[in-house]
Design a protein around this motif. Structure first.
Motif, PDB file in Angstrom:
ATOM      1  N   VAL A   1      11.284   1.084  18.400  1.00 11.42           N
ATOM      2  CA  VAL A   1      11.247   1.860  19.809  1.00 11.42           C
ATOM      3  C   VAL A   1      11.680   0.468  20.726  1.00 11.42           C
ATOM      4  N   ARG A   2      11.501  -0.648  19.996  1.00  8.14           N
ATOM      5  CA  ARG A   2      11.742  -2.138  20.998  1.00  8.14           C
ATOM      6  C   ARG A   2      12.021  -2.541  20.045  1.00  8.14           C
ATOM      7  N   PRO A   3      13.083  -4.011  20.705  1.00  9.01           N
ATOM      8  CA  PRO A   3      13.651  -5.433  19.463  1.00  9.01           C
ATOM      9  C   PRO A   3      12.970  -5.635  18.278  1.00  9.01           C
ATOM     10  N   ASN A   4      11.316  -5.588  19.021  1.00 11.23           N
ATOM     11  CA  ASN A   4      10.201  -6.310  18.335  1.00 11.23           C
ATOM     12  C   ASN A   4       8.934  -5.328  18.130  1.00 11.23           C
ATOM     13  N   PHE A   5       9.072  -3.757  17.977  1.00 12.41           N
ATOM     14  CA  PHE A   5       7.983  -3.114  18.122  1.00 12.41           C
ATOM     15  C   PHE A   5       8.863  -1.885  17.064  1.00 12.41           C
ATOM     16  N   SER A   6       8.279  -1.990  16.079  1.00 13.17           N
ATOM     17  CA  SER A   6       8.997  -0.472  15.160  1.00 13.17           C
ATOM     18  C   SER A   6       8.107   0.202  14.620  1.00 13.17           C
ATOM     19  N   LEU A   7       7.970   1.339  14.626  1.00 12.45           N
ATOM     20  CA  LEU A   7       7.509   3.118  13.588  1.00 12.45           C
ATOM     21  C   LEU A   7       7.604   3.413  12.570  1.00 12.45           C
ATOM     22  N   GLY A   8       7.084   3.290  11.407  1.00  4.50           N
ATOM     23  CA  GLY A   8       7.474   3.515   9.966  1.00  4.50           C
ATOM     24  C   GLY A   8       7.098   4.973   9.312  1.00  4.50           C
ATOM     25  N   ALA A   9       7.672   5.372   8.623  1.00  4.14           N
ATOM     26  CA  ALA A   9       6.770   6.328   8.097  1.00  4.14           C
ATOM     27  C   ALA A   9       7.354   6.308   6.296  1.00  4.14           C
ATOM     28  N   SER A  10       6.312   7.345   5.469  1.00  6.40           N
ATOM     29  CA  SER A  10       7.272   7.771   4.408  1.00  6.40           C
ATOM     30  C   SER A  10       6.209   8.653   3.402  1.00  6.40           C
TER      31      SER A  10
ATOM     32  N   LEU B   1      -0.681  -1.572  11.987  1.00  6.68           N
ATOM     33  CA  LEU B   1      -1.271  -1.044  12.090  1.00  6.68           C
ATOM     34  C   LEU B   1      -1.152   0.094  11.283  1.00  6.68           C
ATOM     35  N   GLU B   2      -1.736  -0.214   9.695  1.00  2.04           N
ATOM     36  CA  GLU B   2      -0.625   1.034   7.944  1.00  2.04           C
ATOM     37  C   GLU B   2      -1.992   1.882   7.431  1.00  2.04           C
ATOM     38  N   SER B   3      -1.432   2.697   7.623  1.00  2.00           N
ATOM     39  CA  SER B   3      -2.463   3.666   6.310  1.00  2.00           C
ATOM     40  C   SER B   3      -1.803   4.551   6.117  1.00  2.00           C
ATOM     41  N   VAL B   4      -2.669   4.982   4.989  1.00  4.27           N
ATOM     42  CA  VAL B   4      -2.031   5.660   3.376  1.00  4.27           C
ATOM     43  C   VAL B   4      -3.301   6.765   3.310  1.00  4.27           C
ATOM     44  N   TYR B   5      -2.468   8.248   3.262  1.00  3.35           N
ATOM     45  CA  TYR B   5      -3.930   9.089   2.679  1.00  3.35           C
ATOM     46  C   TYR B   5      -3.192   9.475   1.275  1.00  3.35           C
ATOM     47  N   GLN B   6      -3.046   9.784   0.168  1.00  4.18           N
ATOM     48  CA  GLN B   6      -3.171  10.058  -0.679  1.00  4.18           C
ATOM     49  C   GLN B   6      -3.901  11.177  -1.636  1.00  4.18           C
ATOM     50  N   ARG B   7      -3.662  12.484  -2.077  1.00  2.67           N
ATOM     51  CA  ARG B   7      -4.008  13.275  -3.100  1.00  2.67           C
ATOM     52  C   ARG B   7      -3.323  13.949  -3.843  1.00  2.67           C
TER      53      ARG B   7
ATOM     54  N   HIS C   1      -0.412  15.634 -10.128  1.00  2.00           N
ATOM     55  CA  HIS C   1       0.926  15.322  -8.764  1.00  2.00           C
ATOM     56  C   HIS C   1       0.207  14.719  -7.844  1.00  2.00           C
ATOM     57  N   TRP C   2       1.578  13.730  -7.214  1.00  2.00           N
ATOM     58  CA  TRP C   2       0.562  13.434  -6.189  1.00  2.00           C
ATOM     59  C   TRP C   2       1.545  13.474  -4.893  1.00  2.00           C
ATOM     60  N   ASN C   3       0.482  13.647  -3.363  1.00  2.00           N
ATOM     61  CA  ASN C   3       1.214  13.700  -2.220  1.00  2.00           C
ATOM     62  C   ASN C   3       0.542  12.604  -1.692  1.00  2.00           C
ATOM     63  N   GLN C   4       1.315  11.794  -1.218  1.00  2.00           N
ATOM     64  CA  GLN C   4       1.370  10.164  -0.675  1.00  2.00           C
ATOM     65  C   GLN C   4       1.793   9.939   0.860  1.00  2.00           C
ATOM     66  N   VAL C   5       1.192   9.951   1.895  1.00  2.00           N
ATOM     67  CA  VAL C   5       1.646  10.186   3.241  1.00  2.00           C
ATOM     68  C   VAL C   5       1.446   7.986   4.395  1.00  2.00           C
TER      69      VAL C   5
ATOM     70  N   VAL D   1       0.650  -1.103   0.255  1.00  2.00           N
ATOM     71  CA  VAL D   1       0.203  -0.229   0.220  1.00  2.00           C
ATOM     72  C   VAL D   1       0.669   1.240  -0.796  1.00  2.00           C
ATOM     73  N   ALA D   2       1.601   1.358   0.117  1.00  2.00           N
ATOM     74  CA  ALA D   2       2.823   2.200  -0.312  1.00  2.00           C
ATOM     75  C   ALA D   2       3.511   3.019  -2.127  1.00  2.00           C
ATOM     76  N   GLU D   3       3.186   1.435  -2.570  1.00  2.00           N
ATOM     77  CA  GLU D   3       3.270   2.072  -3.384  1.00  2.00           C
ATOM     78  C   GLU D   3       3.878   3.429  -3.872  1.00  2.00           C
ATOM     79  N   HIS D   4       3.976   3.112  -4.668  1.00  2.00           N
ATOM     80  CA  HIS D   4       4.322   5.304  -5.962  1.00  2.00           C
ATOM     81  C   HIS D   4       3.147   5.283  -7.035  1.00  2.00           C
ATOM     82  N   PRO D   5       2.392   6.038  -7.716  1.00  2.00           N
ATOM     83  CA  PRO D   5       0.843   5.414  -8.266  1.00  2.00           C
ATOM     84  C   PRO D   5       1.076   5.126  -9.159  1.00  2.00           C
ATOM     85  N   TYR D   6       0.532   4.227  -9.271  1.00  2.00           N
ATOM     86  CA  TYR D   6       0.490   2.581 -10.537  1.00  2.00           C
ATOM     87  C   TYR D   6       1.582   2.442 -10.180  1.00  2.00           C
TER      88      TYR D   6
END
Length: 399
Positions: free
Chosen positions: A310-319, A357-363, A337-341, A146-151
């Motif tokens: 944050v811990r060896p078995n727990f991570s937070l990520g973003a792009s 838990l993962e979320s993506v917003y695209q405009r 043009h696309w903005n995607q978080v 779900v983090a792929e670039h458009p198309y």
């Protein structure tokens, strides 16, 4: 009696030694989530049909569910025979992906040398995938599908494979790896109709990883060749049309298991006809002639990503990815043009099982009313307008 026991023991030792020199491994991954999508179209290719909020059980939010066999045989002198067979499937209903092909993700055999590198033949990934994608959040990166670039216009999410290909990936020489591949058209008298080639280089020193890659697909939009390097019937299409080029650069810095990365990719397609999502959702036909005559589209993707444990078995990520495109056709132009978080939290119960838990917003802006440029995230139903939100809670298990 002693001699008989000795002979039996010796034969068992020899058999064990021979077995230790070769191996076959069954492997796989199952990824299933409950996903929310906003503004989803009832009919993915017809935004005029309307739509709305969508809740669904979804397979492959982060990584496509798959199983496969891989193996090697020690041939002596640092040389091994190797193979890889990999099937992709939808875990929510058990159906095959990749157009129903049994081993649609990968199918290859080759020779691997500890000193020089690996030569393989079959259905394989190009070097945009092999060298550049690991520095991104999408594809083999932590954000996945779900983090792929458009198309997936640059194939960093590995939606497209090259059939009939010969690929060489070198061993590491002081941190440097290089590779090249060629995929045959398999068409009599049309060597360059749907053939392809790719090359790449990567460099790793300490916590720094650098990579660059190139891919070119030669196609005749007036005379499609379905048996060539890029299939038209396996559900793995990206932007369809004629000559297609992709290239990019990336860098990543590791601190422990955590990382930050940046990359840029550029793609272009002549005689472009359609845009796809995730390789199997037709997002819309581009205006222009039926064979794309006079059409041209190019994309530039700029991404920054980071993952912190944050811990060896727990991570937070973003792009964050900014994509700008230029589309020219005899019937109209556009500068979308696309903005995607993307944001992700991942908790590992073990080395094999985790929840996320993962979320993506695209405009999207600048689409000039062309419905193919509406928002859309992976193979979720594309949006009826220029915005879309996807939120998924899922479970992954590896075996």
């Amino acid at each position: 009696m002693k001699y008989g026991c000795f002979a039996i023991a010796a034969s068992m030792l020899c058999a064990s030694a021979a077995h230790a020199q070769s191996s076959v491994t069954l492997f796989g991954l199952i990824d299933t989530s409950i996903a929310y999508s906003s503004n989803g179209r009832v009919n993915p290719s017809k935004p005029s049909a309307g739509g709305g909020t969508q809740w669904q059980e979804f397979s492959g939010t982060v990584y496509t569910s798959r199983w496969g066999l891989r193996g090697n045989e020690d041939l002596g002198g640092g040389l091994s025979a190797v193979f890889w067979l990999e099937n992709g499937f939808d875990a929510t209903k058990g159906s095959a992906k990749n157009g129903g092909d049994l081993f649609g993700r990968q199918a290859w055999v080759g020779l691997a040398s500890n000193k020089y590198g690996t030569l393989t033949l079959g259905r394989q990934y190009d070097f945009m995938v092999t060298y550049l994608a690991p520095l991104s959040a999408t594809g083999s990166g932590f954000g996945g599908n779900v983090a792929e670039h458009p198309y997936d216009n640059d194939n960093l999410n590995n939606d497209m494979r090259l059939n009939n290909s010969v690929k060489f990936s070198s061993a590491s020489f002081d941190g440097v790896k290089v590779g090249a591949m060629y995929a045959f058209s398999n068409q009599p008298g049309q060597v360059s109709n749907n053939n392809a080639y790719s090359a790449g280089i990567s460099y790793s020193v300490g916590p720094v990883n650098l990579a660059a890659a190139y891919l070119q697909i030669n196609r005749d939009s007036n005379s499609p060749n379905a048996t060539g390097a890029v299939s038209t019937n396996d559900g793995d299409a990206l932007t369809t049309g004629g000559l297609q080029r992709m290239f990019g650069l990336g860098a990543q810095y590791m601190f422990g298991s955590s990382s930050v990365g940046v990359l840029w990719t550029h793609t272009s397609t002549e005689s472009a006809t359609s845009l796809w999502l995730g390789g199997n959702t037709n997002f819309g036909t581009l205006p222009g002639a039926s064979n794309g005559a006079g059409n041209y589209i190019k994309f530039d993707n700029f991404e920054i990503n980071g993952r912190y444990f944050v811990r060896p078995n727990f991570s937070l990520g973003a792009s964050y990815t900014y994509t700008m495109a230029t589309f020219n056709s005899p019937t109209g132009n556009a500068r979308p043009h696309w903005n995607q978080v993307m944001a992700q939290a991942d908790y590992n119960f073990s080395k094999r099982t985790d929840v996320y838990l993962e979320s993506v917003y695209q405009r999207v802006g600048g689409g000039n009313g062309i419905s193919a440029f509406n928002a859309g995230i992976y193979t979720m139903n594309p949006s009826t307008n220029n915005q879309q939100v996807v939120v998924a809670v899922g479970l992954k298990h590896r075996f």
